[in-house]
Design an enzyme around this catalytic site. Sequence first.
Site, PDB file in Angstrom:
ATOM      1  N   GLU A  86       0.692  -1.401   0.013  1.00  0.00           N
ATOM      2  CA  GLU A  86       0.045  -0.140  -0.090  1.00  0.00           C
ATOM      3  C   GLU A  86       0.945   1.288   0.034  1.00  0.00           C
ATOM      4  O   GLU A  86       0.224   2.372  -0.247  1.00  0.00           O
ATOM      5  CB  GLU A  86      -1.177   0.078   1.215  1.00  0.00           C
ATOM      6  CG  GLU A  86      -2.179   1.131   0.971  1.00  0.00           C
ATOM      7  CD  GLU A  86      -2.990   1.231   2.269  1.00  0.00           C
ATOM      8  OE1 GLU A  86      -3.970   1.874   2.179  1.00  0.00           O
ATOM      9  OE2 GLU A  86      -2.935   0.533   3.055  1.00  0.00           O
ATOM     10  N   ALA A 106      -3.682   7.736   7.173  1.00  0.00           N
ATOM     11  CA  ALA A 106      -2.968   7.124   8.342  1.00  0.00           C
ATOM     12  C   ALA A 106      -1.698   6.656   7.989  1.00  0.00           C
ATOM     13  O   ALA A 106      -1.093   5.942   8.877  1.00  0.00           O
ATOM     14  CB  ALA A 106      -3.870   6.005   9.052  1.00  0.00           C
ATOM     15  N   HIS A 129      -9.598   1.265  -1.243  1.00  0.00           N
ATOM     16  CA  HIS A 129     -10.371   1.734  -0.199  1.00  0.00           C
ATOM     17  C   HIS A 129     -11.270   3.117  -0.989  1.00  0.00           C
ATOM     18  O   HIS A 129     -11.010   4.199  -0.353  1.00  0.00           O
ATOM     19  CB  HIS A 129      -9.842   2.186   1.222  1.00  0.00           C
ATOM     20  CG  HIS A 129      -8.779   2.585   1.364  1.00  0.00           C
ATOM     21  ND1 HIS A 129      -8.439   3.924   0.849  1.00  0.00           N
ATOM     22  CD2 HIS A 129      -7.860   2.430   1.988  1.00  0.00           C
ATOM     23  CE1 HIS A 129      -7.300   4.401   1.401  1.00  0.00           C
ATOM     24  NE2 HIS A 129      -6.537   3.424   2.035  1.00  0.00           N
ATOM     25  N   ASN A 163     -11.960   7.065   0.397  1.00  0.00           N
ATOM     26  CA  ASN A 163     -11.031   7.211   1.388  1.00  0.00           C
ATOM     27  C   ASN A 163      -9.598   7.647   0.765  1.00  0.00           C
ATOM     28  O   ASN A 163      -9.260   6.756  -0.070  1.00  0.00           O
ATOM     29  CB  ASN A 163     -11.007   6.173   2.465  1.00  0.00           C
ATOM     30  CG  ASN A 163     -12.335   6.101   3.111  1.00  0.00           C
ATOM     31  OD1 ASN A 163     -12.961   4.948   2.999  1.00  0.00           O
ATOM     32  ND2 ASN A 163     -12.952   6.905   3.822  1.00  0.00           N
ATOM     33  N   ALA A 164      -9.141   8.670   1.100  1.00  0.00           N
ATOM     34  CA  ALA A 164      -7.806   9.211   0.856  1.00  0.00           C
ATOM     35  C   ALA A 164      -7.693   9.312  -0.850  1.00  0.00           C
ATOM     36  O   ALA A 164      -6.723   8.790  -1.230  1.00  0.00           O
ATOM     37  CB  ALA A 164      -6.720   8.253   1.420  1.00  0.00           C
ATOM     38  N   ARG A 210     -18.373  19.802 -11.026  1.00  0.00           N
ATOM     39  CA  ARG A 210     -17.348  20.532 -12.268  1.00  0.00           C
ATOM     40  C   ARG A 210     -16.005  19.813 -12.012  1.00  0.00           C
ATOM     41  O   ARG A 210     -15.104  19.896 -12.857  1.00  0.00           O
ATOM     42  CB  ARG A 210     -17.526  21.826 -11.979  1.00  0.00           C
ATOM     43  CG  ARG A 210     -18.567  22.487 -12.554  1.00  0.00           C
ATOM     44  CD  ARG A 210     -18.389  24.136 -12.538  1.00  0.00           C
ATOM     45  NE  ARG A 210     -18.411  24.731 -11.352  1.00  0.00           N
ATOM     46  CZ  ARG A 210     -19.576  24.871 -10.397  1.00  0.00           C
ATOM     47  NH1 ARG A 210     -20.802  24.631 -11.098  1.00  0.00           N
ATOM     48  NH2 ARG A 210     -19.563  25.426  -9.159  1.00  0.00           N
ATOM     49  N   HIS A 263     -16.252   4.181   7.464  1.00  0.00           N
ATOM     50  CA  HIS A 263     -15.453   4.896   6.575  1.00  0.00           C
ATOM     51  C   HIS A 263     -16.176   5.473   5.368  1.00  0.00           C
ATOM     52  O   HIS A 263     -15.854   6.345   4.508  1.00  0.00           O
ATOM     53  CB  HIS A 263     -14.598   3.807   5.972  1.00  0.00           C
ATOM     54  CG  HIS A 263     -13.154   3.503   6.454  1.00  0.00           C
ATOM     55  ND1 HIS A 263     -13.288   2.881   7.961  1.00  0.00           N
ATOM     56  CD2 HIS A 263     -11.618   3.975   6.554  1.00  0.00           C
ATOM     57  CE1 HIS A 263     -11.894   3.032   8.317  1.00  0.00           C
ATOM     58  NE2 HIS A 263     -11.198   3.518   7.402  1.00  0.00           N
ATOM     59  N   ASP A 299      -9.199  -3.629   5.847  1.00  0.00           N
ATOM     60  CA  ASP A 299      -8.338  -2.722   5.846  1.00  0.00           C
ATOM     61  C   ASP A 299      -8.142  -2.803   7.395  1.00  0.00           C
ATOM     62  O   ASP A 299      -7.971  -1.950   8.278  1.00  0.00           O
ATOM     63  CB  ASP A 299      -8.856  -1.229   5.765  1.00  0.00           C
ATOM     64  CG  ASP A 299      -7.521  -0.340   5.673  1.00  0.00           C
ATOM     65  OD1 ASP A 299      -6.487  -0.682   5.771  1.00  0.00           O
ATOM     66  OD2 ASP A 299      -7.931   0.831   5.423  1.00  0.00           O
ATOM     67  N   GLY A 329      -7.423   2.928   9.484  1.00  0.00           N
ATOM     68  CA  GLY A 329      -7.860   1.428   9.250  1.00  0.00           C
ATOM     69  C   GLY A 329      -8.988   0.946   9.902  1.00  0.00           C
ATOM     70  O   GLY A 329      -9.613   2.154  10.252  1.00  0.00           O
TER      71      GLY A 329
END
Length: 368
Positions: A120, A131, A204, A207-208, A215, A238, A259, A294
Amino acid sequence: MLEGNILTPQGWIVGHLHLQEGRIQRIEGSLGDPSHNDLPYLLPGFIDLHVHGGGGHDIMEGASAFAAIARTHLRFGTTSLLATTMTAPRDEIAGVLGALGDYCQAPRGKAARVLGVHLEGPFINSGKLGAQPNFAHAAVLDEVDEFLRLAPIRVITIAPEIAGHLPLISALVERGVRLQIGHTLGSYEDGVAAMEAGATSFTHLYNAMTGLHHREPGMVGAALAHARFAELIPDLLHVHPGAIKVALRSIPCLYCVTDSTAAAGMPDGEYKLGSHTVTKCLGGVRLPDGTLAGSTLTMDQALRNLVKIGLPIAEASQRLSQFPADYLGLTERGRLTPGAWADIVRLDRSLTLETVWVEGDQFDLADA
């Protein structure tokens, strides 16, 4: 021989499932509706492609942690998984990968099968760490090739907007690695370009990564518009159930992951996540600043959560077993069909896990 409502690729069969030498030999019975009987459910074992830890142990601890993590997830119906690394200095990652390479070749014992590695980090955007510890850097092919020699890396998360990453995606696809877009500040256009280069999933989802705006569709927009596969964490922390339903309508083979961290299967308290210390409380895991770090999710609870928000059991199972197997190109796992590995979970009518079989071996959950 196992009796119950057997979920097959053709639908529910009420009858018997016969095992021989670790595989499914044959299935006897007739198509039927589980609501018409009181028999247990027999589903494919869960396949979790994003596991950082469990049972108080973290993958980045090294060899001493792997068996404990795999045993922990077996208790919750996971029959195979990808050990997932955290962003860390290069030498630390290499050390963990070397140990994982050895572990993947070792006898399994009473544990889920570790199919390989999900890398990851560190090839992510330092502006969207989530994280992840702040050791992110751009990838170079020599470094990745070194990692590939150490362990069977099945999946790599990458931020495609980083200079040099688009050609790297193409090179790694040629090496048989699956590339996922994640921990990214990239635009919709960056996501489309990455998929054209060979990236096939999203880490995920939601997320992130850059969110959807009408637009500026962002990376979420690229996934919803174009992806066939993406992973999602269905702990209901999440991602809001409404956003899960959007993804389900948009991404045909959306599959679910935990996760999970060292806190999975453990009481509230402090645990390690790579070089971070995280706190489990109120059903989640967070950094000191409150950032989700996580999860504590297990795959049996993921099944119940998906059913809770409206999915039929058969579809929920498919997104925890068949689709992750399909993503990795595994035709002998993730489905109950003659010739497949006998990776099976048995659940009662309330979807409480009763028994797990891994490659035909039955495990008492209390001893796993």
